[in-house]
Scaffold this motif. Structure first.
Motif, PDB file in Angstrom:
ATOM      1  N   LEU A 122       0.817  -1.194   0.000  1.00 13.42           N
ATOM      2  CA  LEU A 122       0.000   0.000   0.000  1.00 13.42           C
ATOM      3  C   LEU A 122       0.859   1.256   0.000  1.00 13.42           C
ATOM      4  CD1 LEU A 122      -2.822  -0.965   2.536  1.00 13.42           C
ATOM      5  CD2 LEU A 122      -2.950  -0.934   0.054  1.00 13.42           C
ATOM      6  N   PRO A 123       0.366   2.358  -0.613  1.00 10.33           N
ATOM      7  CA  PRO A 123       1.111   3.625  -0.600  1.00 10.33           C
ATOM      8  C   PRO A 123       0.977   4.367   0.723  1.00 10.33           C
ATOM      9  CG  PRO A 123      -0.935   3.881  -1.803  1.00 10.33           C
ATOM     10  CD  PRO A 123      -0.831   2.416  -1.456  1.00 10.33           C
ATOM     11  N   TRP A 124       0.306   3.785   1.672  1.00 15.77           N
ATOM     12  CA  TRP A 124       0.150   4.362   3.008  1.00 15.77           C
ATOM     13  C   TRP A 124       0.266   3.245   4.040  1.00 15.77           C
ATOM     14  CZ3 TRP A 124      -3.878   2.181   5.752  1.00 15.77           C
ATOM     15  CH2 TRP A 124      -4.796   1.452   4.999  1.00 15.77           C
ATOM     16  N   LYS A 125       0.575   3.611   5.252  1.00 18.15           N
ATOM     17  CA  LYS A 125       0.602   2.623   6.316  1.00 18.15           C
ATOM     18  C   LYS A 125       0.392   3.315   7.657  1.00 18.15           C
ATOM     19  CE  LYS A 125       5.655   2.571   6.811  1.00 18.15           C
ATOM     20  NZ  LYS A 125       6.877   1.713   6.796  1.00 18.15           N
ATOM     21  N   ILE A 126       0.055   2.512   8.655  1.00 16.10           N
ATOM     22  CA  ILE A 126      -0.141   3.012  10.008  1.00 16.10           C
ATOM     23  C   ILE A 126       0.799   2.244  10.928  1.00 16.10           C
ATOM     24  CG2 ILE A 126      -1.778   3.354  11.898  1.00 16.10           C
ATOM     25  CD1 ILE A 126      -4.030   3.318   9.891  1.00 16.10           C
ATOM     26  N   SER A 127       1.573   2.963  11.701  1.00 16.21           N
ATOM     27  CA  SER A 127       2.494   2.318  12.628  1.00 16.21           C
ATOM     28  C   SER A 127       1.728   1.695  13.786  1.00 16.21           C
ATOM     29  CB  SER A 127       3.494   3.339  13.165  1.00 16.21           C
ATOM     30  OG  SER A 127       2.846   4.244  14.057  1.00 16.21           O
ATOM     31  N   GLU A 128       2.431   0.919  14.598  1.00 12.94           N
ATOM     32  CA  GLU A 128       1.793   0.322  15.770  1.00 12.94           C
ATOM     33  C   GLU A 128       1.282   1.397  16.728  1.00 12.94           C
ATOM     34  OE1 GLU A 128       0.999  -2.847  16.360  1.00 12.94           O
ATOM     35  OE2 GLU A 128       1.680  -3.162  14.304  1.00 12.94           O
ATOM     36  N   ALA A 129       1.898   2.571  16.683  1.00 14.83           N
ATOM     37  CA  ALA A 129       1.467   3.684  17.545  1.00 14.83           C
ATOM     38  C   ALA A 129       0.322   4.478  16.930  1.00 14.83           C
ATOM     39  CB  ALA A 129       2.643   4.607  17.819  1.00 14.83           C
ATOM     40  N   GLU A 131     -10.638   9.368   5.169  1.00 19.60           N
ATOM     41  CA  GLU A 131      -9.972  10.364   6.000  1.00 19.60           C
ATOM     42  C   GLU A 131      -8.467  10.407   5.747  1.00 19.60           C
ATOM     43  OE1 GLU A 131     -11.741  10.804  10.163  1.00 19.60           O
ATOM     44  OE2 GLU A 131     -12.680   8.955   9.430  1.00 19.60           O
ATOM     45  N   HIS A 132      -7.875   9.271   5.459  1.00 20.21           N
ATOM     46  CA  HIS A 132      -6.457   9.254   5.088  1.00 20.21           C
ATOM     47  C   HIS A 132      -6.262   9.951   3.743  1.00 20.21           C
ATOM     48  CE1 HIS A 132      -5.586   5.474   7.756  1.00 20.21           C
ATOM     49  NE2 HIS A 132      -5.983   6.522   8.448  1.00 20.21           N
ATOM     50  N   LEU A 133      -7.187   9.733   2.821  1.00 20.51           N
ATOM     51  CA  LEU A 133      -7.114  10.395   1.519  1.00 20.51           C
ATOM     52  C   LEU A 133      -7.222  11.908   1.674  1.00 20.51           C
ATOM     53  CD1 LEU A 133      -9.395   7.967  -0.528  1.00 20.51           C
ATOM     54  CD2 LEU A 133      -6.948   8.325  -0.901  1.00 20.51           C
ATOM     55  N   MET A 134      -8.040  12.358   2.615  1.00 20.07           N
ATOM     56  CA  MET A 134      -8.212  13.794   2.831  1.00 20.07           C
ATOM     57  C   MET A 134      -6.938  14.422   3.383  1.00 20.07           C
ATOM     58  SD  MET A 134     -12.113  13.442   4.207  1.00 20.07           S
ATOM     59  CE  MET A 134     -12.558  15.130   4.563  1.00 20.07           C
ATOM     60  N   VAL A 135      -6.234  13.690   4.229  1.00 20.90           N
ATOM     61  CA  VAL A 135      -4.940  14.166   4.705  1.00 20.90           C
ATOM     62  C   VAL A 135      -3.965  14.258   3.528  1.00 20.90           C
ATOM     63  CG1 VAL A 135      -2.938  13.641   6.150  1.00 20.90           C
ATOM     64  CG2 VAL A 135      -5.249  13.263   7.037  1.00 20.90           C
TER      65      VAL A 135
END
Length: 325
Positions: free
Chosen positions: A55-62, A175-179
């Motif tokens: 994916l072109p985005w990711k979310i860390s464990e935090a 919401e990620h896309l909006m960021v």
């Protein structure tokens, strides 16, 4: 699971539905081998097995959102007449730029005779269009600041439950896309010939303020963020040990501006809020401000309203002067 039989009855059925052409045995062996190989690599490289890598985005464990490096902005610009503030000598342009497969529409307002103006990405609140935000854009222009005002996806409205479903499915939440749109807007603004790319900031009202805080934390070139009538959600106050659904918790962290406050410095956080806000309580804004690190400032208005009011102008003038001039 399928069951194979070598009985004569099954064999007869096979002949009945055959086209009549015979396949040589070596060809059958090769075809079978290829199907096994394709199946093996299909499992090995199944996107669901490697979401974080593809994916072109990711979310860390935090719970921190991040994106792949952005390519140069792709956009079109066309100067238009200004029906929103015709008495002002501003230059108004319609901008369309590409962001994650979407053409985002925006209005670029430039103060008259500007040659190297500071620039501000302006994010309206939920339900407000780029046109509806031109009153504030015109005020900022009078202070000497150019603005790029976006039409946010869904006009800034959000559906958290739907976004969580998308996240669980390995799809990018809106919401990620909006960021990301806000980050691409900063890229577009920085390359405009009338703009000084070294003097950029972001300002958002209400829900737009939430996206503005996250975008500023992710983009070091932004000197600061002003959030008007906004706050975080307080997700960090939940004890992770008491959470049954860790993935949902991680997602909620990723859309909460409070999660990103520690990543803001050295960019400056400014919050402007009414004691009598009718939508987001003053207490919620105070909680977010208390969590933020220096440099920061908070100003209060007294109107019973939500969003920008004329009484807030001196605060904007003071703070924008600090981090853009």
């Amino acid at each position: 699971m399928s069951r194979h039989s070598s009985g004569k009855k099954d064999l007869k059925k096979t002949k009945k539905f055959s086209s009549g052409a015979r396949t040589p045995k070596p060809a059958v062996f090769i075809l079978g081998f290829l199907l096994i190989v394709v199946g093996f690599f299909g499992v090995l490289y199944n996107p669901s097995n490697s979401i974080e890598e593809t994916l072109p985005w990711k979310i860390s464990e935090a719970g921190i959102l991040s994106f792949s490096p952005r390519e140069g902005p792709v956009f079109t610009v066309q100067e238009i007449e200004d029906p929103y503030s015709p008495e002002d000598p501003d230059i108004l342009k319609m901008v369309s730029f590409e962001s994650s497969g979407e053409n985002v529409q925006a209005l670029l307002r430039i103060p008259a005779n500007a040659s190297s103006s500071p620039g501000i990405v302006l994010l309206p609140g939920a339900g407000v269009s780029k046109e509806g935000e031109q009153g504030l854009a015109a005020e900022l222009s009078k202070m000497g600041y150019a603005t790029l005002t976006l039409d946010q996806r869904n006009k800034g409205a959000i559906n958290v439950d739907r976004d969580l479903e998308l996240f669980r499915a390995g799809l990018e939440p809106v919401e990620h896309l909006m960021v990301y749109d806000a980050l691409k807007a900063a890229d577009v603004l920085s390359v405009q010939p009338e703009i000084d790319p070294e003097r950029l900031a972001i300002l958002g009202e209400s829900n737009g303020g939430r996206f503005a805080i996250i975008a500023c934390a992710l983009e070091p070139s932004l000197k600061g963020v002003i959030g008007i009538s906004t706050s975080g959600y307080g997700t960090e106050e939940i004890d992770p040990a008491s959470v049954a659904d860790s993935e949902a918790y991680r997602f909620y962290l990723s859309i909460d501006p409070d999660t990103y406050l520690s990543a803001l410095p050295p960019s400056r956080l400014v919050m402007v809020h009414s004691f009598n806000d009718t939508v987001i309580s003053h207490e919620l804004a105070l909680r977010t401000f208390a969590l933020a690190e220096e440099p920061k400032a908070m100003y209060n208005a007294t109107e019973e309203t939500h969003g920008y009011t004329a009484s807030m102008r001196p605060y904007l003038e003071k703070e924008l002067e600090l981090f853009l001039n």
